[in-house]
Write a protein that holds these residues in place. Structure first.
Motif, PDB file in Angstrom:
ATOM      1  N   TYR A 248      -3.470   9.245  11.007  1.00 25.60           N
ATOM      2  CA  TYR A 248      -4.055   8.782  11.889  1.00 25.60           C
ATOM      3  C   TYR A 248      -4.855   9.903  12.779  1.00 25.60           C
ATOM      4  O   TYR A 248      -4.276  11.085  13.129  1.00 25.60           O
ATOM      5  CB  TYR A 248      -3.038   7.960  12.694  1.00 25.60           C
ATOM      6  N   PRO A 249      -5.885   9.198  13.478  1.00 30.34           N
ATOM      7  CA  PRO A 249      -6.634  10.441  14.148  1.00 30.34           C
ATOM      8  C   PRO A 249      -6.195  10.596  15.536  1.00 30.34           C
ATOM      9  O   PRO A 249      -5.958   9.817  16.362  1.00 30.34           O
ATOM     10  CB  PRO A 249      -8.497   9.889  14.173  1.00 30.34           C
ATOM     11  N   CYS A 250      -6.154  12.013  15.921  1.00 32.09           N
ATOM     12  CA  CYS A 250      -5.630  12.199  17.421  1.00 32.09           C
ATOM     13  C   CYS A 250      -7.071  12.648  17.964  1.00 32.09           C
ATOM     14  O   CYS A 250      -8.057  12.907  17.239  1.00 32.09           O
ATOM     15  CB  CYS A 250      -4.693  13.169  17.517  1.00 32.09           C
ATOM     16  N   TRP A 254      -5.523  15.397  13.207  1.00 34.23           N
ATOM     17  CA  TRP A 254      -4.907  14.158  12.356  1.00 34.23           C
ATOM     18  C   TRP A 254      -3.370  14.298  12.216  1.00 34.23           C
ATOM     19  O   TRP A 254      -2.721  15.567  12.135  1.00 34.23           O
ATOM     20  CB  TRP A 254      -5.098  14.125  10.857  1.00 34.23           C
ATOM     21  N   GLY A 301      -3.560   3.733  15.153  1.00 32.51           N
ATOM     22  CA  GLY A 301      -4.695   4.639  15.368  1.00 32.51           C
ATOM     23  C   GLY A 301      -5.453   4.614  16.835  1.00 32.51           C
ATOM     24  O   GLY A 301      -5.915   5.799  17.191  1.00 32.51           O
ATOM     25  N   THR A 304      -3.303   6.535  18.873  1.00 26.74           N
ATOM     26  CA  THR A 304      -3.177   8.179  18.796  1.00 26.74           C
ATOM     27  C   THR A 304      -4.637   8.776  19.193  1.00 26.74           C
ATOM     28  O   THR A 304      -4.572   9.860  19.713  1.00 26.74           O
ATOM     29  CB  THR A 304      -2.845   8.357  17.081  1.00 26.74           C
ATOM     30  N   LEU A 305      -5.624   8.187  18.842  1.00 23.83           N
ATOM     31  CA  LEU A 305      -6.897   8.696  19.183  1.00 23.83           C
ATOM     32  C   LEU A 305      -7.299   9.134  20.353  1.00 23.83           C
ATOM     33  O   LEU A 305      -8.117   9.940  20.910  1.00 23.83           O
ATOM     34  CB  LEU A 305      -8.105   7.547  18.681  1.00 23.83           C
ATOM     35  N   LYS A 325       1.987  17.007  12.046  1.00 26.52           N
ATOM     36  CA  LYS A 325       0.864  17.520  11.743  1.00 26.52           C
ATOM     37  C   LYS A 325       0.536  17.866  10.201  1.00 26.52           C
ATOM     38  O   LYS A 325       1.527  18.077   9.617  1.00 26.52           O
ATOM     39  CB  LYS A 325       0.312  18.512  12.641  1.00 26.52           C
TER      40      LYS A 325
END
Length: 406
Positions: A248-250, A254, A301, A304-305, A325
């Protein structure tokens, strides 16, 4: 970062007293020899005079030698012998006659062509445990085809599953086919040694094919096809049929989150502010979550984004949700957990360089693995090993003059 302990302070290894002759090169055979050597076996590596194992020159070189070599060949002794000559083959037989284990990863038929078939070697040394790693095994219609780890990964079914859906299959980034074969071979060697010692059994041949070692870890791939006609395809970072488990993108990278356990899923949803999903009746089991996986991935997502990775990891860790990570070599180098578990060692090469190398796995409480010696120069131990099998200084000098040894 921990320095490798001095050999003077090392406890005897679990395999102390086991003599291994390694006749392979590159990865699959030598990785097995490396593993056995780390736990105390005396590994004598036979190399070609002049060139040696090609791994010495692979990837990044320091003073003309690969730093990969420093890991793959620690705890080994190098003997430079020309196995294409009758005299070199005779030397190999003398070494094998006193060995417990022979490791080789030549193309099938190579040893037989040198007069070293399993039958001939067992007549010479009935207790010999002989590991043979090859692309397709010692039998079957493909036995004579050349095979490297990458081909084994493809035939074993792994390469079909790596990468993004609909795009070109990709490598996992390391020579996983070779190392899986080596680890299966190591299991075979240890099993055969146990059988010989405890049950009084004879030596035996262990036949490991690269593609079979890969196939053995392919989970439910074939049973699903057999029962349902289902062909699993590449799924990118997701874990097909298990949800939620994805990347999932932070805000700054990721993060991998594995929220696929029932109670873990509920904690994850509560943590990201989605109590409605945490309590939904149809999401209390994996089957229901798989049916709504796109919705769950979107919810995770979105959460986390909007946050930096460090915050995501901290919050999920406090909630006891598995998350991590994607590590680079730099991340590994800087991580205190690696250092705390002695998984980063300082190893001094025979040219005087200090190199950081991986520690030893698995960790045994009473007889832990160790780095007793650094990787050898080509032929460092030729004279010493040949003296051990009864050759005189004059005989060794004559062999060297004829180019049989170096």
């Amino acid at each position: 970062m921990t320095a490798a302990p001095s050999p003077a302070f090392l406890p005897p290894g679990a395999l102390a007293g086991v003599r291994v002759v390694e006749m392979g090169q590159l990865i699959a055979g030598p990785f097995c020899g490396k593993t056995l050597g780390e736990f105390g076996a005396d590994v004598v590596k036979i190399e070609t005079p002049g060139a040696g194992d090609p791994l010495r020159n692979w990837r990044m070189l320091q003073d003309g030698t690969s730093v990969w070599w420093q890991v793959q060949s620690r705890n080994k002794r190098s003997v430079a012998v020309d196995l294409r000559s009758a005299e070199g083959q005779d030397i190999a037989r003398r070494l094998i006659a006193e060995a417990d284990v022979l490791v080789e990863n030549f193309r099938p038929g190579t040893l037989e062509g040198w007069g070293m078939s399993p039958e001939a070697l067992h007549a010479l040394n009935p207790g010999l445990v002989m590991l043979r790693i090859s692309g397709y095994g010692q039998t079957g219609p493909y036995r004579d085809l050349p095979g490297f780890g990458v081909i084994g990964e493809a035939m074993g079914g792994l390469r079909h599953l790596t990468g993004e859906p609909g795009r070109v299959p990709v490598r996992v980034g390391v020579s996983i086919g070779d190392t899986l074969a080596a680890l299966h071979g190591t299991i075979g060697v240890l099993t055969a040694l146990y059988h010989r010692k405890v049950h009084g059994g004879p030596g035996q041949v262990i036949d490991v094919a690269l593609h079979e070692a890969v196939f053995n870890v392919m989970e439910s791939l074939v049973p699903e096809y057999s029962a349902f006609g289902a062909v699993r395809d590449a799924a990118g970072s997701a874990l097909p049929g298990i949800a939620p488990s994805n990347a999932y993108p932070c805000a700054d990278g990721w993060v991998l989150v594995a929220g696929n356990g029932d109670s873990i899923f509920r904690r994850l949803m509560e943590t990201i502010g989605r109590a409605d999903l945490a309590t939904a009746a149809d999401l209390q089991s994996n089957a229901g979550r798989v049916a709504r996986v796109a919705e769950l991935d979107a919810a995770i997502g979105a959460w986390t984004l909007s946050r930096p990775m460090a915050e995501v990891l901290s919050v999920l860790g406090a909630a006891r949700v598995p998350a991590g990570k994607v590590y680079t070599a730099k991340d590994i180098h800087e991580d205190p957990h690696y250092r705390a578990r002695d998984m980063l060692l300082q190893q001094t090469t025979r040219d005087g360089h200090v190199v950081e190398v991986p520690g030893i796995v698995p960790k045994l409480s009473a007889t832990p693995g160790s780095v007793r010696t650094s990787a050898p120069h080509l032929g460092d131990d030729t004279d010493a090993v040949l003296r051990e099998v009864g050759l005189t200084e004059e005989q060794i000098a004559q062999l060297r003059a004829r180019g049989v040894v170096a």
